[in-house]
Design a protein around this motif. Structure first.
Motif, PDB file in Angstrom:
ATOM      1  N   UNK A 157       0.787  -1.193   0.039  1.00  0.00           N
ATOM      2  CA  UNK A 157       0.041  -0.023  -0.032  1.00  0.00           C
ATOM      3  C   UNK A 157       0.865   1.357  -0.050  1.00  0.00           C
ATOM      4  N   UNK A 158       2.199   1.200   0.206  1.00  0.00           N
ATOM      5  CA  UNK A 158       2.722   2.350   0.178  1.00  0.00           C
ATOM      6  C   UNK A 158       3.727   2.485  -0.957  1.00  0.00           C
ATOM      7  N   UNK A 159       3.516   1.514  -1.999  1.00  0.00           N
ATOM      8  CA  UNK A 159       4.243   1.702  -3.343  1.00  0.00           C
ATOM      9  C   UNK A 159       3.015   1.897  -4.471  1.00  0.00           C
ATOM     10  N   UNK A 160       3.526   3.327  -4.975  1.00  0.00           N
ATOM     11  CA  UNK A 160       2.485   3.579  -6.272  1.00  0.00           C
ATOM     12  C   UNK A 160       2.884   3.205  -7.449  1.00  0.00           C
ATOM     13  N   UNK A 161       1.951   2.960  -8.519  1.00  0.00           N
ATOM     14  CA  UNK A 161       2.268   2.548  -9.815  1.00  0.00           C
ATOM     15  C   UNK A 161       1.330   3.163 -10.669  1.00  0.00           C
ATOM     16  N   UNK A 162       1.747   4.006 -11.459  1.00  0.00           N
ATOM     17  CA  UNK A 162       0.881   4.772 -12.690  1.00  0.00           C
ATOM     18  C   UNK A 162       0.492   4.045 -13.740  1.00  0.00           C
ATOM     19  N   UNK A 163       1.024   2.778 -13.962  1.00  0.00           N
ATOM     20  CA  UNK A 163       1.021   2.205 -15.248  1.00  0.00           C
ATOM     21  C   UNK A 163       0.113   1.222 -15.216  1.00  0.00           C
TER      22      UNK A 163
END
Ligand SMILES: Cc1cc2nc3c(=O)[nH]c(=O)nc-3n(C[C@H](O)[C@H](O)[C@H](O)COP(=O)(O)OP(=O)(O)OC[C@H]3O[C@@H](n4cnc5c(N)ncnc54)[C@H](O)[C@@H]3O)c2cc1C
Ligand code: FES
Ligand code: FES
Lengths: 178, 296
Positions: A151-157
């Protein structure tokens, strides 16, 4: 100031470190380890996730001076780290702390490739470190466990679905072997 | 900038006395953001990570002595029974990476009205153990928050630990934000029932310049529970009683409009959280009563 610490199993020293500098800056700009990504510098995206004495943290929020004498694992050392964890010996071909190059991949890395969980790849190093640590603690995670751990890792793709697939795949392979 | 690395608590106190403007850094999850964005350029940064005691906790007879730097993830893992409200609040903080570093000492140091530890500490009842070379003192949590991002610490003082009352009854923590992970609270609410003293304590976050308790609401509820014999008969809390409690909690707020929400929304949300947490904790109290009575 000067800082001595261990990165991916090898002693490292960084000189002329500015006192307000982050661990992330030291890794990328002084030690030539650009695997940990710099996206937000405020703990929001997780792309700089490394393990500090085994614990996943945002390298952008650790002051360089705080790692004196401590042990850091970055994505570059993940394959070696995973190999040693499963009882293998460390790869000897790597140079410096860049152990990942040319060697075999960690199971979680292979799973990300096989599941198509990498698009632009910017979030991938942080996700790999976080996911690998979760599987070490929790070999049989539920989907909720995976979501929580990442939950602390963002992915925009990717929209995360393939990332979920990758972690499930790594968990399944791990339990087959175990 | 100078980087101070005290190896012991005594060294840290001496350094802070010598450089009262030195900025302590524990988990760094507030301090490093400010440094990375050039919002802060202290002359001295003082690392607290070398002081192992700060990461330890002790469970005593009536309270838990929580070292200032115990990370949230430890609180969630090890102190769920003793400090349920704080453990729930800790779980709402940011992400695993942040919870592995940040802790209550840093949350108190920053004293943001949005800090998640505060409502839980206010509801449970706590004292901050502050120390300087001049000596040690216990600051009641109700007297700790003095203004927006201001607290009762003297410039030469450090937080050594927080003494938090062990839960004698159910506790809850509720937080409103746009998603589950990685959100600063739009507003938050902590509630603790203290059956042994037949009291109720609340804590409200992000709805006033400092974290606050809803004292009028607490007094109303205590009187109503007493009058109706609720603690003994374990009856269901009536909707009108819960509604009145919620209104009084909302009235205890003095929120502002900002990018995260309007004052009106915050006041409304605090009322909703007050009613819900009261229902949850009271149901849990009734459940526990039935079990003990059943066993007797
Ligand atoms: C991405 C992100 C998300 C966040 N989300 C939340 C959230 O959901 N909820 C929340 O409450 N917070 C949140 N925070 C803020 C932060 O994580 C918390 O306030 C945390 O508790 C700070 O603890 P720390 O140990 O990292 O503090 P540090 O950054 O090390 O210190 C914070 C302040 O306290 C002072 N300090 C630290 N230790 C002491 C001591 N022993 N004595 C005296 N002063 C001391 C420091 O000098 C500094 O002023 C978030 C931060 C980030 C980066
Ligand atoms: S760069 Fe560290 S969390 Fe985004
Ligand atoms: S693959 Fe592009 S951010 Fe995740």
């Amino acid at each position: 100031m000067r800082i001595d610490f261990t990165v991916n199993g090898r002693p490292q020293e960084a000189d002329d470190v500015w006192e307000g500098e982050s661990l992330l800056y030291v890794l990328r700009e002084r030690l030539g380890l650009p695997g940990s990504k710099n996206a937000c510098e405020q703990g929001e995206c997780g792309s700089c996730t490394v393990r500090l004495d085994g614990v996943p943290v945002c390298a952008c929020l650790v002051a360089a001076g705080q790692v004196q004498g401590r042990d850091v694992v970055t994505v570059e050392g993940l394959a070696d780290f995973a190999r040693q964890r499963s009882g293998g010996s460390p790869e000897v071909t790597g140079t410096g702390s860049r152990t990942g190059e040319g060697g075999a991949l960690a199971p979680i890395q292979q799973a990300f490739l096989d599941a198509g969980a990498v698009q632009c790849g910017f979030c991938t190093p942080g996700l790999l470190v976080a996911a690998d640590e979760m599987l070490e603690r929790n070999p049989d995670p539920t989907d909720a466990d995976i979501r929580e751990a990442l939950s602390g890792n963002l992915c925009r793709c990717t929209g995360y679905e393939k990332i979920m697939d990758a972690v499930r795949l790594a968990a399944a392979r791990q339990s087959e072997e175990g | 900038m100078d980087f101070l690395r005290p190896a012991s608590w005594e060294e840290a106190l001496a350094a802070k006395a010598e450089h009262p403007a030195a900025v302590p850094i524990a988990g760094g999850t507030d301090v490093m953001v400010e440094i990375n964005f050039d919002h802060r350029r202290p002359e001295h940064l003082m690392d607290l990570n070398r002081i192992g005691d700060l990461e330890e906790w002790e469970v005593g007879e009536d309270s838990v002595r929580l070292g200032a730097s115990v990370p949230y993830s430890r609180i969630m893992e090890h102190l769920r029974t003793e400090l349920p409200g704080l453990a729930l609040a800790a779980h709402t903080v940011a992400s695993p990476q942040i919870r592995n570093r940040g802790g209550v000492g840093g949350n108190l140091g920053t004293s943001s009205p949005a800090g998640d530890a505060h409502p839980a500490l206010l509801a449970a009842g706590a004292e901050v153990e502050a120390e300087s070379v001049r000596g040690s003192r216990r600051i009641p949590i109700d007297a700790f928050y003095t203004g927006v991002k201001r607290n009762a610490l003297a410039p030469d003082e450090l937080i050594r630990a927080v003494h938090i009352e062990k839960a004698g009854g159910p506790q809850q923590y509720s937080k409103v934000g746009t998603r589950n992970a990685m959100v600063i609270a739009v507003c938050a609410f902590g509630l603790a029932l203290h059956p042994e003293t037949r009291t109720v304590r609340t804590g409200i976050g992000s709805a006033a310049p400092t974290p606050v308790r809803a004292r009028t609401a607490e007094e109303f509820l205590e009187a109503a529970l007493e009058e109706g014999g609720f603690w003994d008969n374990g009856k269901i809390i009536t909707p009108s009683l819960a509604g009145r409690f919620a209104d009084l909690c909302a009235a205890a707020c003095s929120p502002i409009d900002d990018v995260r929400g309007t004052a009106g929304y915050r006041r409304h949300a605090v009322g909703v959280m007050a009613r819900r947490t009261l229902t949850w904790t009271w149901e849990s109290y009734r459940g526990a009563r039935r079990t003990t009575e059943g066993a007797a």
